[in-house]
Design a protein around this motif. Structure first.
Motif, PDB file in Angstrom:
ATOM      1  N   GLY A  94      -6.502  76.463  18.144  1.00 15.87           N
ATOM      2  CA  GLY A  94      -6.698  75.046  17.908  1.00 15.87           C
ATOM      3  C   GLY A  94      -8.156  74.641  17.836  1.00 15.87           C
ATOM      4  N   ASP A  97      -8.940  75.817  13.917  1.00 19.04           N
ATOM      5  CA  ASP A  97      -7.709  75.845  13.131  1.00 19.04           C
ATOM      6  C   ASP A  97      -8.008  75.956  11.638  1.00 19.04           C
ATOM      7  N   ALA A 124      -0.166  66.331  13.967  1.00 18.68           N
ATOM      8  CA  ALA A 124      -0.699  66.779  15.254  1.00 18.68           C
ATOM      9  C   ALA A 124      -1.351  65.630  16.013  1.00 18.68           C
ATOM     10  N   PHE A 128       0.790  65.109  19.371  1.00 21.70           N
ATOM     11  CA  PHE A 128       0.092  65.633  20.553  1.00 21.70           C
ATOM     12  C   PHE A 128      -1.096  64.783  20.985  1.00 21.70           C
ATOM     13  N   ALA A 130      -3.747  64.522  19.316  1.00 26.72           N
ATOM     14  CA  ALA A 130      -4.767  65.559  19.130  1.00 26.72           C
ATOM     15  C   ALA A 130      -5.378  65.485  17.733  1.00 26.72           C
ATOM     16  N   SER A 147      -8.389  66.523  22.441  1.00 22.96           N
ATOM     17  CA  SER A 147      -7.465  67.127  21.483  1.00 22.96           C
ATOM     18  C   SER A 147      -7.178  68.577  21.858  1.00 22.96           C
ATOM     19  N   LEU A 151      -3.469  69.973  22.926  1.00 24.24           N
ATOM     20  CA  LEU A 151      -2.827  71.084  22.217  1.00 24.24           C
ATOM     21  C   LEU A 151      -2.580  72.256  23.154  1.00 24.24           C
ATOM     22  N   VAL A 177      -1.661  74.403  14.595  1.00 26.04           N
ATOM     23  CA  VAL A 177      -0.931  73.210  14.169  1.00 26.04           C
ATOM     24  C   VAL A 177       0.315  73.600  13.382  1.00 26.04           C
TER      25      VAL A 177
END
Length: 237
Positions: A94, A97, A124, A128, A130, A147, A151, A177
């Motif tokens: 993450g 990503d 996402a 989340f 995030a 974030s 995650l 993700v």
């Protein structure tokens, strides 16, 4: 090279609920993992899928035809003993990503990346809390601390069996993700795979097919789709 292979020694394959897990028995003998742990899985559906793989074996056992058994073995032998480390390894995707790194040119590729990847990042951000930053090029972009924390929490909360599936979803796609979106069923699994391969598909369009690359991609796709099925089996009884 030796062509030795373990031979089938059982007639009947059955499933039984023992304690908090479902076990598979070969002529009433428990199936064990390579590390000699009892192969106990979280759902009846997963146990039945494993039992079907053992039932389908011929005179010689071929582990290549037993993907669900292999994944369950990995969950118990590899993930469980080092669950925190595996979770952190997955969560680290993450911070870099795939979806956050965009091509500086040509404009057509950048547009395709935005169309394919921005909806995933928006998901996402909502699912989340995030939001992730994007950048052009390959230089590392620092992501918002909250974030990354959120995650990571979504990863570390998972069981060993769920993490075994997530590991392959993430490593095959290159994106945390995408892996989490697959688990959530937020996008169709074949659509997620196509989105993960956007850059490779662009190269194929402009430079043609490559047999070796195609073979590698096919293996990764099979592993990605299997990981999705394995994750779903964690919950089916």
């Amino acid at each position: 090279m030796s062509d030795w292979a373990a031979k089938r020694f059982w007639s009947d394959v059955t499933v039984d609920l023992r304690g908090e897990g479902y076990v598979i028995l070969l002529d009433k003998r428990l199936v064990k993992t390579p590390a000699k742990a009892t192969l106990a899985v979280p759902s009846q559906a997963m146990a039945e899928a494993i039992a079907a793989e053992w039932e389908a074996q011929g005179e010689k056992i071929d582990p290549r035809t037993m993907p669900t058994t292999r994944s369950a073995n990995a969950a118990l032998d590899k993930v469980t003993p080092q669950r925190a480390e595996v979770a952190q390894l997955i969560a680290a995707y993450g911070e870099d990503d795939l979806l956050c790194y965009r091509a500086p040119s040509p404009e057509e590729l950048l547009t395709r990346q935005k169309q394919a990847w921005d909806p995933l990042l928006a998901w996402a951000a909502q699912a989340f809390d995030a939001p992730l930053r994007t950048t052009e090029g390959v230089m590392h972009v620092e992501q918002p601390a909250n974030s990354v924390i959120n995650l990571t929490a979504g990863v570390t909360a998972q069981t060993s069996f769920q993490l075994a599936a997530l590991h392959d979803l993430v490593s095959m796609s290159g994106s945390l993700v995408i892996g989490l979106a697959a688990q959530a069923g937020a996008f169709e699994i074949d659509d997620l795979w196509t989105r993960s391969r956007l850059d490779e598909l662009w190269q194929i369009e402009h430079w043609g097919q490559d047999d070796d690359s195609d073979a590698t991609a096919a293996l990764k796709q099979a592993a990605f789709f299997h990981a999705d099925r394995f994750y779903k089996l964690c919950f089916k009884n």
